[in-house]
Every structure is written in C-alpha cells, then in structure tokens.
Design a protein around this motif. Structure first.
Motif, PDB file in Angstrom:
ATOM      1  N   ALA A  52       0.853  -1.202   0.000  1.00  0.00           N
ATOM      2  CA  ALA A  52       0.000   0.000   0.000  1.00  0.00           C
ATOM      3  C   ALA A  52       0.887   1.250   0.000  1.00  0.00           C
ATOM      4  N   ALA A  53       1.986   1.219   0.765  1.00  0.00           N
ATOM      5  CA  ALA A  53       2.903   2.374   0.796  1.00  0.00           C
ATOM      6  C   ALA A  53       3.532   2.585  -0.583  1.00  0.00           C
ATOM      7  N   LEU A  54       3.870   1.490  -1.260  1.00  0.00           N
ATOM      8  CA  LEU A  54       4.448   1.618  -2.608  1.00  0.00           C
ATOM      9  C   LEU A  54       3.411   2.170  -3.587  1.00  0.00           C
ATOM     10  N   ARG A  55       2.129   1.789  -3.374  1.00  0.00           N
ATOM     11  CA  ARG A  55       1.074   2.350  -4.257  1.00  0.00           C
ATOM     12  C   ARG A  55       0.927   3.858  -4.022  1.00  0.00           C
ATOM     13  N   ILE A  56       1.072   4.290  -2.774  1.00  0.00           N
ATOM     14  CA  ILE A  56       1.014   5.737  -2.493  1.00  0.00           C
ATOM     15  C   ILE A  56       2.162   6.428  -3.237  1.00  0.00           C
ATOM     16  N   LEU A  87      -6.354   4.684  -0.359  1.00  0.00           N
ATOM     17  CA  LEU A  87      -5.074   4.234   0.195  1.00  0.00           C
ATOM     18  C   LEU A  87      -4.902   4.709   1.635  1.00  0.00           C
ATOM     19  N   MET A  88      -5.438   5.887   1.938  1.00  0.00           N
ATOM     20  CA  MET A  88      -5.392   6.372   3.328  1.00  0.00           C
ATOM     21  C   MET A  88      -6.192   5.433   4.223  1.00  0.00           C
ATOM     22  N   ARG A  89      -7.318   4.936   3.682  1.00  0.00           N
ATOM     23  CA  ARG A  89      -8.158   4.042   4.486  1.00  0.00           C
ATOM     24  C   ARG A  89      -7.527   2.662   4.621  1.00  0.00           C
ATOM     25  N   GLU A  90      -6.871   2.228   3.559  1.00  0.00           N
ATOM     26  CA  GLU A  90      -6.292   0.884   3.555  1.00  0.00           C
ATOM     27  C   GLU A  90      -5.215   0.746   4.640  1.00  0.00           C
ATOM     28  N   MET A  91      -4.473   1.829   4.842  1.00  0.00           N
ATOM     29  CA  MET A  91      -3.367   1.745   5.793  1.00  0.00           C
ATOM     30  C   MET A  91      -3.346   3.033   6.612  1.00  0.00           C
ATOM     31  N   ARG A  92      -3.826   2.930   7.837  1.00  0.00           N
ATOM     32  CA  ARG A  92      -4.003   4.169   8.603  1.00  0.00           C
ATOM     33  C   ARG A  92      -2.687   4.840   8.952  1.00  0.00           C
ATOM     34  N   CYS A 108       0.393  19.238   0.709  1.00  0.00           N
ATOM     35  CA  CYS A 108      -0.050  17.844   0.834  1.00  0.00           C
ATOM     36  C   CYS A 108      -1.539  17.811   1.082  1.00  0.00           C
ATOM     37  N   LYS A 109      -2.211  16.905   0.387  1.00  0.00           N
ATOM     38  CA  LYS A 109      -3.652  16.720   0.611  1.00  0.00           C
ATOM     39  C   LYS A 109      -3.871  15.249   0.892  1.00  0.00           C
ATOM     40  N   LEU A 110      -4.473  14.972   2.014  1.00  0.00           N
ATOM     41  CA  LEU A 110      -4.824  13.577   2.288  1.00  0.00           C
ATOM     42  C   LEU A 110      -6.029  13.534   3.207  1.00  0.00           C
ATOM     43  N   SER A 111      -6.659  12.367   3.274  1.00  0.00           N
ATOM     44  CA  SER A 111      -7.840  12.293   4.135  1.00  0.00           C
ATOM     45  C   SER A 111      -7.413  11.848   5.526  1.00  0.00           C
ATOM     46  N   PHE A 112      -8.244  12.174   6.476  1.00  0.00           N
ATOM     47  CA  PHE A 112      -8.022  11.806   7.869  1.00  0.00           C
ATOM     48  C   PHE A 112      -7.904  10.295   7.981  1.00  0.00           C
ATOM     49  N   PRO A 113      -6.931   9.761   8.708  1.00  0.00           N
ATOM     50  CA  PRO A 113      -6.852   8.305   8.792  1.00  0.00           C
ATOM     51  C   PRO A 113      -8.053   7.672   9.508  1.00  0.00           C
ATOM     52  N   GLY A 114      -8.735   8.429  10.373  1.00  0.00           N
ATOM     53  CA  GLY A 114      -9.972   7.911  10.975  1.00  0.00           C
ATOM     54  C   GLY A 114      -9.749   6.892  12.070  1.00  0.00           C
ATOM     55  N   GLY A 115     -10.877   6.315  12.537  1.00  0.00           N
ATOM     56  CA  GLY A 115     -10.811   5.344  13.644  1.00  0.00           C
ATOM     57  C   GLY A 115     -10.265   4.026  13.127  1.00  0.00           C
ATOM     58  N   CYS A 116      -9.957   3.118  14.020  1.00  0.00           N
ATOM     59  CA  CYS A 116      -9.413   1.845  13.549  1.00  0.00           C
ATOM     60  C   CYS A 116      -9.702   0.765  14.547  1.00  0.00           C
ATOM     61  N   GLU A 117      -9.181  -0.407  14.261  1.00  0.00           N
ATOM     62  CA  GLU A 117      -9.552  -1.565  15.073  1.00  0.00           C
ATOM     63  C   GLU A 117      -9.044  -1.476  16.511  1.00  0.00           C
ATOM     64  N   LEU A 118      -8.166  -0.518  16.800  1.00  0.00           N
ATOM     65  CA  LEU A 118      -7.655  -0.400  18.172  1.00  0.00           C
ATOM     66  C   LEU A 118      -8.356   0.720  18.926  1.00  0.00           C
ATOM     67  N   GLY A 119      -9.447   1.247  18.345  1.00  0.00           N
ATOM     68  CA  GLY A 119     -10.136   2.372  18.967  1.00  0.00           C
ATOM     69  C   GLY A 119      -9.735   3.643  18.247  1.00  0.00           C
TER      70      GLY A 119
END
Ligand code: UD1
Length: 417
Positions: A52-56, A87-92, A108-119
C-alpha cells in the motif's frame, strides 16, 4: 475470504527467520519521498501494508519496483502531493506520508486516517507539531489540506505523549526545514532510530534518535541511498510465544535482541529459558508455564502494546493468574472474546485483563479482528487440542509475510484455505 486451519498440539523445533520490520519499513518508504534520485531498501517486508505504501509512492509519480526483499523507489518524476482516500483508508499509518510530502513538495492533501480496530487514533499531536514547523493545515470534511506558505522552519516541540507516528512526522518534516528542530519527549522506539539512520545516510543531520530528545539540523536536500530495514521485533516476539504456547524449543534468527529487553524477562518469568546470542534468540519452554504477575504496556523501552495480544495465548494455559494492563490503546482487547471461545478464562475491566490459567484450550472457529489479535488466535490454535479455524486472515497478512509458511517449517500444522 481466506482462513487458516490449525491442527493444535504439534511441537516445534528448528530455526525460524524474522523478516524486516513493518513499523520501520512504512516510515522509511514515506521518507523516500524526501530523497532525490533512487533509494534501495533491503529487507523490506512483503506485506500488504508495504505494498500500500508503494502504491502511495506510485500515485505521487515515483517509479517503484520490488525485487525479492528489496524495494526500489525513484523520485525523479515525483509530481503529486495528493494521497488518494482509498489508500489512506487501507493503511491508517499512511499519515506518516504527511511530513515527508510537505518537506519535499510544500503541499499535501490527504484524508483523515480515521478510527481503527484499536479504537480512536487521533492525530492531534502530528498536526500541532507540523503547525509549529510552519504548516498551514485546513481540516474539513475528513480532508487535510496542508501547505507551507513561508517554508518549513525548525522549532522546539515538546510532545505531551511520546507518539511514535508524531515523532516520525516531525523528523520527516524537519529534515529539510530551515534551521534546527528539537523534539522533547520524543518516542524512543527502535523504529525511530532506524528512520533517523536512513535519513542521515541520505544526508540529513539528526542526533539523539532513540532517546527522548532528538535534534534535527535542517539540510537543503536529501539524496537516495541503500539501506537495510531493521528486523521486526514483534514478529520475533510472536515466534517466542509460539515456542512458549507449544512447550517447544526454537532458534529465532535475524533478530536484534536488544530491542526485546522488556519482553525477554516476561518469557523468563513464565518459565522459559531464553538465550540471546549474536542476532539469534534461542527459547525453550517447559510443558506447563507459570503465570506472570503484572505486565503493563508502555512506550519503549517498556513492554510493547503490539506484543500484548501475542503474550496472551501462553498465559491462557499457564499455572496461576496473570494480569495485563494495556496503557497505550483504549480498545485493544478484542481478541479476548475469541480466546474465551477456545476455553480461555479471561476477564477485563477497562484497561486490565485478568487471565486465569486453564489446563488446556480447545480448537474453535474464531475471527481475527486486528493484526496482533489475529496472530494471537493462530498461536492459541497451535497450543489448543483439536482444530482451530481463524477467519479474516487479511488482518494477519498486514504484519506477517506468511505466518503459516514460517511456522509450518518448524513443525506447526497450519494451512490456508
Ligand atoms: C505505532 C505503531 C503501532 C504501535 C504504536 C505504539 C506504526 C506503523 N504503528 O502506531 O504498531 O502499536 O506505535 O507503539 O509504527 N495519540 C494521540 N494523538 C496523536 C497521536 C497518538 O492521542 O496525535 C495516542 C494514540 O491514540 C495512542 C497513543 O497515543 O493511544 C500511541 O499512539 P502512537 O505512538 O502515535 O502510535 P502510532 O504511531 O499510531
């Protein structure tokens, strides 16, 4: 959906190798953005998160190649500063691209990484620090729109908590900023020292990484280099736990035992013999282990939160009652319900988990809900009587190149179905 079928009760023996660290490779791949020309990263783990990082990087215009364990990134044609939402969602942890892209592109423009499985996983410390370095950051509709109208300037930043990601973002942004940046209460994780080691090889001037005070003297530009990603200390810990839960002996290779100084004594307290030498760890576990009194997850050099779930399977069948306190993430006990399906006796109250050792665990159908929790279920299955099916393997694949191949080579019975 892929699942892992585990036949429990098999003894392990032999040698098992640890791959490169996910949590070092991701910031290093982000750091490639800052380096002009070509960067060659050896021992770069083949994990879904590194792809995912390489795709970014490709989305930003970089030319990326993989040759076995080596990732090659050329930034000559770097043109973009947007990271796509998917891609931001795929890898927080992609938030760590923010400091690097700002440093190289000034936008830089990116979306908020948001919540995740750890809270919830806030990024307030990242944003506050980058603003101090001169970034103007607009947050709207889940998007972060950042620019540096007068360039990035060094500053003194004191973190209220030693956040790993925030420390990395500051190092990345400050490496090519004007003047000196000092980070107080910086995270001391070995992956931070690895990032600084890489950047210094590219021409940066970073001192003190690995301590709580990091000083970065900004330089004009950085150039690609060749670098080896450090070994994954959490994968090493997973294999130590595999030996412990099956009452076996393993020789874990390609590991830096200095990174595991808070983990080794816990395995010794359980009754394992641990013998670190050179870049190996030998571990031997007796049949019935002992409970541990109190394990608290803490920022490095304390016991790592990423090893908390992994430690649980051997404790489930240890003699006596163990107590674990999770101090880093709010919601990191989702593997416990699944372990209880296998016969574990664990009670939680807030951040505290009390594990009453039972004689044996029994195979069951269980579901991975996050990376390390998923690995814990595989370990529990290996120590259980009968067959365990772990579903949602995609979480486990984020951190292990092929957990079933590695463990099968040393005697486990695990197949992907
Ligand atoms: C990194 C690791 C992760 C590990 C964690 C803690 C990577 C890719 N991930 O995650 O595997 O579990 O370190 O060792 O390296 N926090 C805030 N505000 C912020 C940032 C963090 O409140 O701006 C809080 C978090 O919610 C969490 C704690 O600080 O409770 C630790 O987070 P942090 O050290 O930043 O972890 P990550 O960098 O996300």
């Amino acid at each position: 959906m892929q699942r892992l079928k585990i036949e429990g009760g098999r003894k392990l023996s032999g040698e098992i190798c640890v791959h490169g660290a996910k949590n070092a490779a991701l910031p290093l791949l982000a750091a490639c953005v800052l380096a002009k020309g070509e960067t060659v990263l050896h021992n770069c783990p083949k994990l879904s998160d590194s792809y995912a990082a390489l795709r970014i990087l490709s989305c930003l215009g970089c030319r990326c190649k993989r040759e076995g364990d080596t990732a090659i990134v050329n930034t000559d044609a770097l043109a973009g500063f947007d990271v796509p939402d998917d891609l931001m969602r795929e890898m927080r942890s992609s938030i760590v691209f923010l400091g690097a892209i700002l440093g190289r592109c000034g936008r830089c423009k990116l979306s908020f990484p948001g919540g995740c499985e750890l809270g919830p996983r806030p990024i307030d410390l990242h944003i506050k620090a980058l603003r101090k370095l001169g970034a103007v950051i607009k947050e709207e509709y889940g998007l972060l729109d950042c620019e540096v109208p007068s360039g990035l300037r060094g500053s003194r930043i004191s973190l209220s908590f030693p956040s790993v990601g925030a420390t990395e973002n500051i190092i990345l942004a400050a490496s090519t900023a004007k003047g000196e940046t000092v980070i107080e209460n910086a995270a001391r994780e070995p992956e931070i020292a690895d990032l600084a080691g890489f950047l210094n090889k590219c021409g940066a001037r970073i001192k003190g990484a690995g301590t709580s005070r990091i000083v970065i003297a900004g330089v004009d530009e950085l150039f690609g280099c060749e670098y080896n990603v450090m070994p994954d200390r959490i994968v090493a810990c997973t294999y130590m736990s595999a030996a412990a839960v099956t009452g076996s002996e393993l020789n874990i290779k390609k590991v830096n035992y200095h990174d595991l100084t808070s983990v080794i004594p816990v395995f010794e307290e359980m009754g394992c013999t641990v013998f670190p030498f050179s870049d190996n760890i030998y571990i031997s576990a007796k049949k019935r282990l002992s409970a541990v009194k109190n394990v608290r997850t803490m920022p490095y050099p304390g016991f790592p939160t990423d090893a908390q779930a992994i430690l649980m399977p051997p404790l489930c069948t240890a003699q006596g009652t163990s107590v674990i306190v999770e101090n880093i993430f709010e919601s990191r006990y989702r593997h416990i319900d699944e372990l209880c399906r296998m016969g574990a006796r664990i009670k939680t109250e807030g951040r505290v988990a009390v594990i009453e050792g039972v004689k044996t665990l029994y195979g069951a159908n269980v579901m991975a809900t996050d990376l390390r929790g998923g690995a814990a279920l595989v370990l529990a299955g290996m120590g259980a009587q009968g067959e365990t099916i772990v579903s949602n393997v995609k979480y486990i694949d984020r951190g292990y190149e092929s957990i079933e191949t590695d463990l099968t080579k040393v005697g486990a019975s695990i197949v992907r179905i």
